[in-house]
Design an enzyme around this catalytic site. Structure first.
Site, PDB file in Angstrom:
ATOM      1  N   GLY A   1       0.782  -1.229   0.000  1.00  0.00           N
ATOM      2  CA  GLY A   1       0.000   0.000   0.000  1.00  0.00           C
ATOM      3  C   GLY A   1       0.813   1.279   0.000  1.00  0.00           C
TER       4      GLY A   1
ATOM      5  N   ASN B   1      -1.590   7.197   1.462  1.00  0.00           N
ATOM      6  CA  ASN B   1      -2.663   8.197   1.465  1.00  0.00           C
ATOM      7  C   ASN B   1      -4.038   7.637   1.833  1.00  0.00           C
ATOM      8  OD1 ASN B   1      -2.688   6.785  -0.943  1.00  0.00           O
ATOM      9  ND2 ASN B   1      -3.201   8.573  -2.193  1.00  0.00           N
TER      10      ASN B   1
ATOM     11  N   PRO C   1       1.366  -2.533   4.562  1.00  0.00           N
ATOM     12  CA  PRO C   1       1.007  -1.119   4.420  1.00  0.00           C
ATOM     13  C   PRO C   1       2.252  -0.276   4.159  1.00  0.00           C
ATOM     14  CG  PRO C   1       0.395  -1.993   6.601  1.00  0.00           C
ATOM     15  CD  PRO C   1       1.272  -3.001   5.946  1.00  0.00           C
TER      16      PRO C   1
ATOM     17  N   GLU D   1       5.081   2.216   5.130  1.00  0.00           N
ATOM     18  CA  GLU D   1       5.789   2.401   6.396  1.00  0.00           C
ATOM     19  C   GLU D   1       5.370   3.700   7.093  1.00  0.00           C
ATOM     20  OE1 GLU D   1       6.873   2.039   3.356  1.00  0.00           O
ATOM     21  OE2 GLU D   1       8.767   3.068   2.939  1.00  0.00           O
TER      22      GLU D   1
ATOM     23  N   SER E   1       4.162   4.721  -6.226  1.00  0.00           N
ATOM     24  CA  SER E   1       4.642   5.649  -7.258  1.00  0.00           C
ATOM     25  C   SER E   1       5.030   4.886  -8.521  1.00  0.00           C
ATOM     26  CB  SER E   1       5.842   6.418  -6.728  1.00  0.00           C
ATOM     27  OG  SER E   1       6.875   5.501  -6.429  1.00  0.00           O
TER      28      SER E   1
ATOM     29  N   THR F   1       8.427   2.994  -8.160  1.00  0.00           N
ATOM     30  CA  THR F   1       8.320   1.727  -7.419  1.00  0.00           C
ATOM     31  C   THR F   1       7.592   0.693  -8.275  1.00  0.00           C
ATOM     32  OG1 THR F   1       8.259   2.945  -5.350  1.00  0.00           O
ATOM     33  CG2 THR F   1       7.496   0.682  -5.268  1.00  0.00           C
TER      34      THR F   1
ATOM     35  N   GLU G   1      -1.167   0.058  -9.377  1.00  0.00           N
ATOM     36  CA  GLU G   1      -1.939   1.297  -9.259  1.00  0.00           C
ATOM     37  C   GLU G   1      -0.952   2.407  -8.928  1.00  0.00           C
ATOM     38  OE1 GLU G   1      -4.898   1.912  -9.947  1.00  0.00           O
ATOM     39  OE2 GLU G   1      -5.891  -0.023  -9.986  1.00  0.00           O
TER      40      GLU G   1
ATOM     41  N   GLY H   1       1.034   6.458 -10.012  1.00  0.00           N
ATOM     42  CA  GLY H   1       0.755   7.889  -9.930  1.00  0.00           C
ATOM     43  C   GLY H   1       0.153   8.469 -11.204  1.00  0.00           C
TER      44      GLY H   1
ATOM     45  N   CYS I   1      -3.835  10.074  -5.878  1.00  0.00           N
ATOM     46  CA  CYS I   1      -3.171   9.685  -7.129  1.00  0.00           C
ATOM     47  C   CYS I   1      -3.910  10.183  -8.354  1.00  0.00           C
ATOM     48  CB  CYS I   1      -3.045   8.172  -7.179  1.00  0.00           C
ATOM     49  SG  CYS I   1      -4.630   7.354  -6.930  1.00  0.00           S
TER      50      CYS I   1
ATOM     51  N   GLU J   1       4.574  14.570 -11.097  1.00  0.00           N
ATOM     52  CA  GLU J   1       3.593  14.421 -10.024  1.00  0.00           C
ATOM     53  C   GLU J   1       4.181  15.025  -8.741  1.00  0.00           C
ATOM     54  OE1 GLU J   1       2.930  10.546  -8.184  1.00  0.00           O
ATOM     55  OE2 GLU J   1       0.775  10.872  -8.300  1.00  0.00           O
TER      56      GLU J   1
ATOM     57  N   LYS K   1      -0.930   3.670 -19.638  1.00  0.00           N
ATOM     58  CA  LYS K   1       0.468   4.095 -19.830  1.00  0.00           C
ATOM     59  C   LYS K   1       1.262   3.889 -18.530  1.00  0.00           C
ATOM     60  CE  LYS K   1      -0.526   8.294 -21.681  1.00  0.00           C
ATOM     61  NZ  LYS K   1      -0.316   9.527 -22.436  1.00  0.00           N
TER      62      LYS K   1
ATOM     63  N   GLU L   1      -8.738  -2.063 -10.367  1.00  0.00           N
ATOM     64  CA  GLU L   1      -9.340  -2.420  -9.090  1.00  0.00           C
ATOM     65  C   GLU L   1     -10.829  -2.097  -9.162  1.00  0.00           C
ATOM     66  OE1 GLU L   1      -6.586  -0.453  -6.167  1.00  0.00           O
ATOM     67  OE2 GLU L   1      -6.010  -2.541  -5.822  1.00  0.00           O
TER      68      GLU L   1
END
Ligand code: NAD
Length: 481
Positions: free
Chosen positions: A147, A150, A174, A176, A226, A229, A247, A249, A281, A378, A448, A455
């Site tokens: 996760g 946010n 989750p 950190e 992000s 990642t 999922e 940015g 996001c 972003e 992209k 989801e």
């Protein structure tokens, strides 16, 4: 209300103080409100082993039984919405005004929705003359969820609910920065009847996530994080041919035509940039405004933004709280500096507030151009960029001139133009005369560089299950010799 230990594994809280300490900071004051420990290799092992051993029996339940447990969890979450929202506010710093309606409630919606469809999941029958075939919809196995900070409760449930409905088990890690809320989701699932090991939560930073993704027992990984990642996690999953949902940015366009309803367009831009202090996001951070409405739009936008009630997020009157951390605040401040140095016109905010906590003013730049850093990257903070445009063709090509494609919106009174423009925008979630509503019934996800997979909605089932085909021969087998 606070979780009683760092991890939730095999149906119970688990502590291992040998793990790196992770202080949990309340962003409004800077106070340490809890301290958890990152998972040690022993905790990672325990979580994966318990998810693995619980999976076969969980998948063997009838869908209606799994669904009942998820729906019961949804009911418990709704009953405890106030306490869960207070915890979410402490974990993230988001105003209680928001968390009461957008976090635990969204988790409950996901559990209710996927609980409701669990009983109807299945395959098809194909008639092939005398022979026939059928498909079975089978779970993937152990799924890993990772996760962002946010929406810690929502993300834990948006991944867990479809995974569990399909007969998978999950290990969720989750962010950190916000480790507390997912533990409550795990605790409530067990209270609702989920067998031990079906949904586990362990803490840690990137290296714990990496260990989960690389473990051969993991069949699927779903990351919210992000774009950078996402590339690493997607590559690690691909190395072992694992299923993946990413999922990531965005730098989404919000396009306002001259004929738009002015107050709705201003509301849309405010929601698309300042909700959750801009840490969403799908935010529409490039606000393209047609020249005929520009002056009126900027006037109302600044008037209304000046009315934001910035304060303690525990106070129900507050509608603009702190950012999640000093680090994220520093990133936002550095982008504001870049905006100023590259010639954007600051028309509101721009300063850190002189008070404890990670507070920055809602910030608006006008006269932003496509080449400026603040229009390209972003920021993930409350910084709105207003860009000018003249024609529909021009704005569509500029809106698409980004590697990202999470979302976008158009505000106009012209129905055909509205549909024409959203059809032309390369993004996964689009709104017409609205922004950032993401009910569980509709798919959510990016195109992209913003990700892969979706989801929510029935579509999510495709990402947490696979088909097995069975061909049934009804006649003696013939062979060439
Ligand atoms: P991040 O990418 O820094 O971290 C996300 C998660 O990935 C964290 O739990 C982190 O510990 C983990 N992680 C980091 N490196 C890893 C690795 N190598 N292997 C496995 N796990 C690893 O993101 P963040 O700062 O927590 O969140 C903000 C970002 O998330 C923004 O870009 C935002 O747009 C995006 N986001 C996307 C959505 C969406 O649904 N599309 C929703 C919320 C946030």
């Amino acid at each position: 209300m606070q979780p009683t230990a760092s991890h939730f594994v095999n149906g119970a809280y688990l502590e291992d103080t040998a793990g790196t300490p992770m202080p949990v900071i309340f962003p409004a004051t800077g106070a340490e409100i809890a301290r958890v420990h990152a998972a040690t290799p022993a905790v990672v092992e325990a979580a994966l082993a318990s998810a693995r051993s619980a999976q076969v029996e969980w998948a063997a339940l009838m869908g209606v039984e799994r669904g009942r447990i998820l729906r019961r969890a949804a009911d418990i979450i709704r009953e405890r919405n106030r306490e869960l929202s207070e915890l979410e506010t402490l974990d993230t710093g988001k105003p209680i005004q928001e968390t009461l309606v957008a976090d635990a409630t969204s988790a409950a919606d996901a559990l209710e929705y996927f609980g409701g469809i669990a009983a109807s999941l299945g395959g098809e029958h194909m008639q092939l003359g005398g022979d026939w075939a059928y498909t079975m919809r089978v779970p993937l196995g152990v799924c890993v969820g990772i996760g962002a900070w946010n929406y810690p409760t929502q993300i834990a449930a948006w991944k867990g609910a479809p995974a569990l409905a399909c007969g998978n088990t999950m290990v969720f890690k989750p962010s950190e920065q916000t480790p507390l809320c997912a533990l409550k989701v795990a605790e409530i699932l067990v209270e609702a009847g989920a067998p031990a090991g079906v949904y586990n939560v362990i803490q840690g930073a990137g290296e714990v996530g990496r260990a989960l993704v690389e473990d051969p027992r993991t069949a699927k990984v779903s990351l919210t994080g992000s774009a950078g990642t996402g590339k690493k996690v997607y590559a690690a999953a691909a190395a072992q041919m694992k299923h993946a949902t990413m999922e990531l940015g965005g730098k989404s366009p919000l396009i306002i035509f001259d004929d738009a309803d002015l107050e709705s367009a201003v509301s849309g831009a405010i929601n698309a940039n300042f909700y959750a202090s801009g840490q969403v996001c799908s935010n529409g951070t490039r606000v393209f405004v047609q020249s005929g409405i520009k002056d009126a739009f900027l006037t109302r936008l600044t008037e209304r933004t000046a009315q934001a009630i910035i304060g303690d997020p525990r106070d129900e009157a507050t509608n603009f709280g702190p950012m999640v951390s000093e680090d994220q605040l520093a990133i936002t401040c550095s982008y504001i500096e870049k905006g100023l140095s590259e010639g954007a016109r600051l028309i509101h905010g721009g300063k850190r507030l002189d008070r404890p906590g990670c507070y920055i003013e809602p910030t608006i730049f006008a006269d932003v151009t496509d080449d400026m850093t603040i229009a390209r990257e972003e920021i993930f903070g409350p910084v709105m960029c207003v860009l000018d445009f003249e024609t529909e063709n021009d704005v569509v090509s500029r809106a698409n001139a980004t590697d990202l494609g999470l979302s976008g919106a158009v505000f106009t009174a012209d129905l055909t133009r509205a549909h024409r423009v959203v059809h032309a925008i390369d993004a996964g979630s689009l709104w017409i005369n609205q922004y950032n509503l993401t009910p569980v019934e509709v798919p959510f996800g990016g195109m992209k560089g913003s990700g892969i997979g979706r989801e929510n909605s029935r579509t999510a089932v495709e990402h947490y299950s696979q088909l097995k085909t069975v061909y049934v021969g009804m006649s003696p087998v013939e062979a060439a010799f």
